[in-house]
Design an enzyme around this catalytic site. Structure first.
Site, PDB file in Angstrom:
ATOM      1  CG  ASP A  63      -1.668   1.250   1.434  1.00 42.26           C
ATOM      2  OD1 ASP A  63      -2.388   1.655   0.512  1.00 42.26           O
ATOM      3  OD2 ASP A  63      -1.515   1.869   2.518  1.00 42.26           O
ATOM      4  CG  MET A  64       1.515   3.579  -2.971  1.00 44.57           C
ATOM      5  SD  MET A  64       1.362   4.459  -4.537  1.00 44.57           S
ATOM      6  CE  MET A  64       2.363   5.919  -4.224  1.00 44.57           C
ATOM      7  CG  ASP A  65      -1.507   7.845   0.250  1.00 44.44           C
ATOM      8  OD1 ASP A  65      -0.786   8.848   0.294  1.00 44.44           O
ATOM      9  OD2 ASP A  65      -2.067   7.450  -0.787  1.00 44.44           O
ATOM     10  CB  THR A  93      -2.004   2.683  -4.262  1.00 48.14           C
ATOM     11  OG1 THR A  93      -2.412   3.943  -3.749  1.00 48.14           O
ATOM     12  CG2 THR A  93      -1.926   2.776  -5.780  1.00 48.14           C
ATOM     13  N   GLY A  94      -4.979   2.883  -3.412  1.00 49.15           N
ATOM     14  CA  GLY A  94      -6.252   3.488  -3.763  1.00 49.15           C
ATOM     15  C   GLY A  94      -6.097   4.632  -4.741  1.00 49.15           C
ATOM     16  CE  LYS A 145      -5.318  -0.770  -1.658  1.00 46.55           C
ATOM     17  NZ  LYS A 145      -4.339  -0.201  -0.701  1.00 46.55           N
ATOM     18  CG  ASP A 167      -2.162   2.515   6.412  1.00 48.65           C
ATOM     19  OD1 ASP A 167      -2.543   3.607   6.882  1.00 48.65           O
ATOM     20  OD2 ASP A 167      -2.203   2.289   5.181  1.00 48.65           O
ATOM     21  CG  ASN A 215      -7.696   1.339   1.465  1.00 50.03           C
ATOM     22  OD1 ASN A 215      -7.192   1.447   2.591  1.00 50.03           O
ATOM     23  ND2 ASN A 215      -7.177   1.923   0.409  1.00 50.03           N
TER      24      ASN A 215
END
Length: 267
Positions: free
Chosen positions: A8-10, A42-43, A196, A219, A222
């Site tokens: 995941d990114m953020d 990622t979203g 995801k 984290d 999502n």
């Protein structure tokens, strides 16, 4: 043996300043050099992934991919061709937008490149667009071209406003979308069957990996679906409780190079 790591990114890859630290870059590079596929999951729309992808210097081979928009789109990294996607029906978007009328919020939606919104731009919308490094484009749904493919929609508002909307959500939403509260100020509407976990499972199958050979690091809410399907699931130290309870392991936070810790400890 781990053969694929979905990150995941953020709140995961990126620290609170939305940067990738040198320690995390080094760990990802070492994993990639060791033959482990790194898949950003990622979203964000892929347009808001490009710069980070280049910064990480990830491979751009025929079998390298990015999962974007919370699993609704899978794209090759060679030319960003979409190889898999779920789409939203335009008529359903119009019904979903009507729910914002009593609230101070924006209804937003995405194709693979642009961030569209309806109504009057709120401060929270501008904050979200700035976070993604994208320009928010005003496009009322009655002007939405029929040929424009929409992959994800969102309600964007201050947390209390969004709480009120979530509490009064009609059955129509869950019957026609996959709703998920990805951030305190964002409630996302994904196509039914898109998330995801579903995208990650499909990609692993395409690449010939079992899910026991897949690690997922995340984290937020999502990320829950990919935590459930990955053989090695890792929650960041800053993750929400539901992710920590579901994950096999808990790493350090995104302020403590948690992704690097996870790679060295469990991959």
């Amino acid at each position: 043996m781990i053969k694929l790591i979905a990150i995941d990114m953020d709140g995961t890859l990126l620290n609170e300043h939305h940067l990738v630290t040198d320690k995390v870059k080094k760990a990802i590079k070492e994993a990639s050099n060791a033959g482990i596929k790194i898949v950003l999951c990622t979203g964000r729309p892929v347009h808001a992934v490009y710069d980070y992808f280049e910064e990480l210097d990830l491979p751009k081979d025929e079998e390298d991919y990015v999962i974007s928009l919370n699993g609704t789109v899978v794209q090759k990294t060679t030319n960003w061709e979409i190889v898999y996607s779920h789409q939203l029906d335009h008529s359903q978007l119009k019904k979903a937008e009507q729910l914002i009328e009593p609230f101070e919020m924006n209804f937003t939606y995405f194709d693979e490149k642009a961030y569209y919104y309806t109504g009057k731009k709120t401060e929270m919308l501008q904050f979200d667009a700035d976070l993604l490094g994208m320009d928010a484009v005003h496009l009322p749904l009655e002007e939405l071209p029929e040929e424009l493919t929409i992959f994800k929609a969102m309600y964007v508002a201050e947390e209390t406003e969004l709480d009120h909307l979530a509490a009064s959500m009609p059955a129509f939403i869950s019957e026609n979308f996959y709703p998920i509260r990805s951030l305190s100020y964002v409630l996302e509407l994904l196509p039914q069957g898109a998330n995801k976990g579903e995208a990650l499972t499909g990609l692993a199958t395409k690449l010939g990996f079992s899910m026991d050979e897949v690690m997922a690091i995340g984290d937020g809410e999502n990320d829950l679906d990919m935590m459930k399907v990955a053989g090695t699931s890792v929650a960041m130290g800053n993750a929400v409780d539901s992710i920590k309870l579901t994950a096999k392991y808990v790493s350090k936070s995104n302020q403590e190079d948690g992704v690097a810790h996870a790679i060295y400890e469990w991959a």
